[in-house]
Scaffold this motif. Sequence first.
Motif, PDB file in Angstrom:
ATOM      1  N   ASP A  44       0.832  -1.116   0.025  1.00 34.18           N
ATOM      2  CA  ASP A  44       0.031   0.183   0.047  1.00 34.18           C
ATOM      3  C   ASP A  44       0.881   1.433  -0.069  1.00 34.18           C
ATOM      4  O   ASP A  44       0.589   2.165  -0.525  1.00 34.18           O
ATOM      5  CB  ASP A  44      -0.982   0.090   1.217  1.00 34.18           C
ATOM      6  CG  ASP A  44      -1.965   1.079   1.260  1.00 34.18           C
ATOM      7  OD1 ASP A  44      -2.463   1.512   0.134  1.00 34.18           O
ATOM      8  OD2 ASP A  44      -2.008   1.812   2.376  1.00 34.18           O
ATOM      9  N   ILE A  45       1.873   1.332   0.978  1.00 34.57           N
ATOM     10  CA  ILE A  45       2.814   2.215   0.803  1.00 34.57           C
ATOM     11  C   ILE A  45       3.636   2.622  -0.572  1.00 34.57           C
ATOM     12  O   ILE A  45       3.749   3.649  -0.892  1.00 34.57           O
ATOM     13  CB  ILE A  45       3.804   2.390   2.124  1.00 34.57           C
ATOM     14  CG1 ILE A  45       2.994   2.561   3.303  1.00 34.57           C
ATOM     15  CG2 ILE A  45       4.898   3.139   1.954  1.00 34.57           C
ATOM     16  CD1 ILE A  45       2.600   3.938   3.538  1.00 34.57           C
ATOM     17  N   LEU A  46       3.903   1.540  -0.954  1.00 31.74           N
ATOM     18  CA  LEU A  46       4.685   1.398  -2.346  1.00 31.74           C
ATOM     19  C   LEU A  46       3.881   2.149  -3.583  1.00 31.74           C
ATOM     20  O   LEU A  46       4.437   2.775  -4.206  1.00 31.74           O
ATOM     21  CB  LEU A  46       5.349   0.058  -2.724  1.00 31.74           C
ATOM     22  CG  LEU A  46       6.483  -0.549  -1.775  1.00 31.74           C
ATOM     23  CD1 LEU A  46       6.889  -1.867  -2.343  1.00 31.74           C
ATOM     24  CD2 LEU A  46       7.816   0.304  -2.115  1.00 31.74           C
ATOM     25  N   TYR A  47       2.858   1.598  -3.401  1.00 31.13           N
ATOM     26  CA  TYR A  47       1.859   2.143  -4.297  1.00 31.13           C
ATOM     27  C   TYR A  47       1.511   3.561  -4.090  1.00 31.13           C
ATOM     28  O   TYR A  47       1.463   4.417  -5.079  1.00 31.13           O
ATOM     29  CB  TYR A  47       0.308   1.541  -4.070  1.00 31.13           C
ATOM     30  CG  TYR A  47      -0.792   1.897  -4.814  1.00 31.13           C
ATOM     31  CD1 TYR A  47      -0.812   1.605  -6.454  1.00 31.13           C
ATOM     32  CD2 TYR A  47      -1.800   3.076  -4.402  1.00 31.13           C
ATOM     33  CE1 TYR A  47      -1.731   2.122  -7.230  1.00 31.13           C
ATOM     34  CE2 TYR A  47      -2.736   3.538  -5.184  1.00 31.13           C
ATOM     35  CZ  TYR A  47      -2.718   3.095  -6.534  1.00 31.13           C
ATOM     36  OH  TYR A  47      -3.744   4.030  -7.603  1.00 31.13           O
ATOM     37  N   LYS A  48       1.488   4.193  -2.949  1.00 36.74           N
ATOM     38  CA  LYS A  48       1.139   5.688  -2.544  1.00 36.74           C
ATOM     39  C   LYS A  48       2.354   6.357  -3.036  1.00 36.74           C
ATOM     40  O   LYS A  48       2.299   7.331  -3.618  1.00 36.74           O
ATOM     41  CB  LYS A  48       0.797   5.711  -1.106  1.00 36.74           C
ATOM     42  CG  LYS A  48      -0.585   5.280  -0.782  1.00 36.74           C
ATOM     43  CD  LYS A  48      -0.877   5.665   0.545  1.00 36.74           C
ATOM     44  CE  LYS A  48      -2.229   5.137   0.939  1.00 36.74           C
ATOM     45  NZ  LYS A  48      -2.626   5.473   2.398  1.00 36.74           N
ATOM     46  N   ILE A  49       3.491   5.999  -2.712  1.00 35.31           N
ATOM     47  CA  ILE A  49       4.849   6.316  -3.175  1.00 35.31           C
ATOM     48  C   ILE A  49       4.906   6.271  -4.528  1.00 35.31           C
ATOM     49  O   ILE A  49       5.416   7.576  -5.246  1.00 35.31           O
ATOM     50  CB  ILE A  49       6.277   5.567  -2.495  1.00 35.31           C
ATOM     51  CG1 ILE A  49       6.084   5.749  -1.020  1.00 35.31           C
ATOM     52  CG2 ILE A  49       7.375   6.164  -3.067  1.00 35.31           C
ATOM     53  CD1 ILE A  49       6.880   5.092  -0.324  1.00 35.31           C
ATOM     54  N   SER A  50       4.363   5.425  -5.372  1.00 29.96           N
ATOM     55  CA  SER A  50       4.688   5.446  -6.735  1.00 29.96           C
ATOM     56  C   SER A  50       3.873   6.661  -7.443  1.00 29.96           C
ATOM     57  O   SER A  50       4.192   7.215  -8.399  1.00 29.96           O
ATOM     58  CB  SER A  50       4.264   3.950  -7.418  1.00 29.96           C
ATOM     59  OG  SER A  50       3.056   3.536  -7.186  1.00 29.96           O
TER      60      SER A  50
END
Length: 71
Positions: A44-50
């Motif tokens: 979820d955090i990787l998605y938001k960072i991307s």
Amino acid sequence: MITFNIKSIRLSRNISQEELALRVGCSQYYISKLERNNANPTIDILYKISKALNCCIKDLISCDCPSCKTE
């Protein structure tokens, strides 16, 4: 790898840790921990960072080192 990629992409886009944290919805301290490899991001955090960095998750997790490349 992920830590290097997050920092590298963030810097290439002239985004501060604080700005990235605001875009992601987390603290600047957490972004700093990620970039120092002292925290493991969830998908979820990787998605938001991307999304915040306008890149693909693949860009965050890919590795260009010779030992990771397959022919």
